[in-house]
Design an enzyme around this catalytic site. Sequence first.
Site, PDB file in Angstrom:
ATOM      1  N   LYS A 194      30.815  41.525  30.614  1.00 11.04           N
ATOM      2  CA  LYS A 194      31.597  42.025  31.970  1.00 11.04           C
ATOM      3  C   LYS A 194      30.786  42.788  32.839  1.00 11.04           C
ATOM      4  CE  LYS A 194      36.096  40.516  29.875  1.00 11.04           C
ATOM      5  NZ  LYS A 194      37.327  41.118  29.310  1.00 11.04           N
ATOM      6  N   GLN A 224      40.716  46.343  28.469  1.00 10.39           N
ATOM      7  CA  GLN A 224      40.274  45.383  27.398  1.00 10.39           C
ATOM      8  C   GLN A 224      41.399  45.529  26.172  1.00 10.39           C
ATOM      9  OE1 GLN A 224      37.732  43.147  27.512  1.00 10.39           O
ATOM     10  NE2 GLN A 224      38.605  42.292  25.812  1.00 10.39           N
ATOM     11  N   ASP A 234      43.042  41.006  35.895  1.00 11.32           N
ATOM     12  CA  ASP A 234      43.239  40.234  34.811  1.00 11.32           C
ATOM     13  C   ASP A 234      44.484  39.303  34.828  1.00 11.32           C
ATOM     14  OD1 ASP A 234      42.002  39.821  32.432  1.00 11.32           O
ATOM     15  OD2 ASP A 234      42.454  41.674  31.598  1.00 11.32           O
TER      16      ASP A 234
END
Length: 281
Positions: A52, A96, A119
């Site tokens: 990412k 994460q 997200d």
Amino acid sequence: MAQIIDGKKWSGISREETKGVVDSLHKQGVRPGLVVILIGEHPASMSYVRGKDKAATAAGLYSEMIHLPSSTTESALLQLIDRLNGDDRFHGILVQLPLPSHMNEKAIIHAIAPHKDVDGFHPVNVGALDLGLSGFVPCTPLGVMKLLTYESIEVAGKHAVVIGRSNIVGKPMVQLLLRHNATVTICHSKTQDLPNITRQADLLIAAIGKPNVITGNMIKPGATVIDVGINRVNGKLCGDVDFASASQVAQYITPVPGGVGPMTIAMLLQNTVDAAMKLAH
Ligand code: NAD
């Protein structure tokens, strides 16, 4: 033999599109910024986070990775998120998952400011998706929709069967398909006679997390098969779909690796740039 949907190719195209938007934002003095927080040493998570970070930098974003030990307390992480919520360099904050077991995942996700929740996991964004309002959509199902759009695969009026009902993939996938006027059936671990349902799907989306659950005899001839699963068998990556038999029956199919996976990162960049654009305008 099915036509392979090349996620690597399409994610490259999507990332180029995003880079174009980033370049024009730079000219307005705006640099979209993403911060990714990783707690602990989970090997797959470490590789996702590195991917990412690399992709964000390549697209011209300001990217920072914060790696903290697994002994980090929940309150220390909440304080960090609070600070990042107020840090103008970052338009997107991603924590994460999975988190170490001593942390409350819900409390952490809820602490991220909804306008920085790239997200799309915060209840405000989940609610917006359900209500058809604008907000951030989780990257993996968003990437699936983008693949279908790039390939000009019709969704409206089609029978889509989604296998899996997680908050990250299955449920938002269902909402997006409904938004695009598909008729949607949701299957899960308690579904009875799964093959009977999957055989009715024009569009079959597998987000199960178990290798080779979907075989060619469970697929309607001419269907589109999207394999979201990422499994490791004898050290090799594979999806939830048995590619060899499924590709004999389907018209379109995504491979694993190289299908949905690369699109997830591309959509994270898109969401971050959208976040920056919303602030700029
Ligand atoms: P999850 O474990 O939260 O959900 C799995 C779902 O599958 C559950 O709803 C469960 O009811 C259902 N299920 C389990 N066994 C089943 C069976 N035999 N028949 C029918 N349904 C069954 O997983 P998740 O987070 O939704 O992820 C699913 C898969 O997608 C995993 O392999 C994950 O690694 C992968 N994933 C990939 C990406 C990507 O970028 N490609 C992103 C997120 C998740």
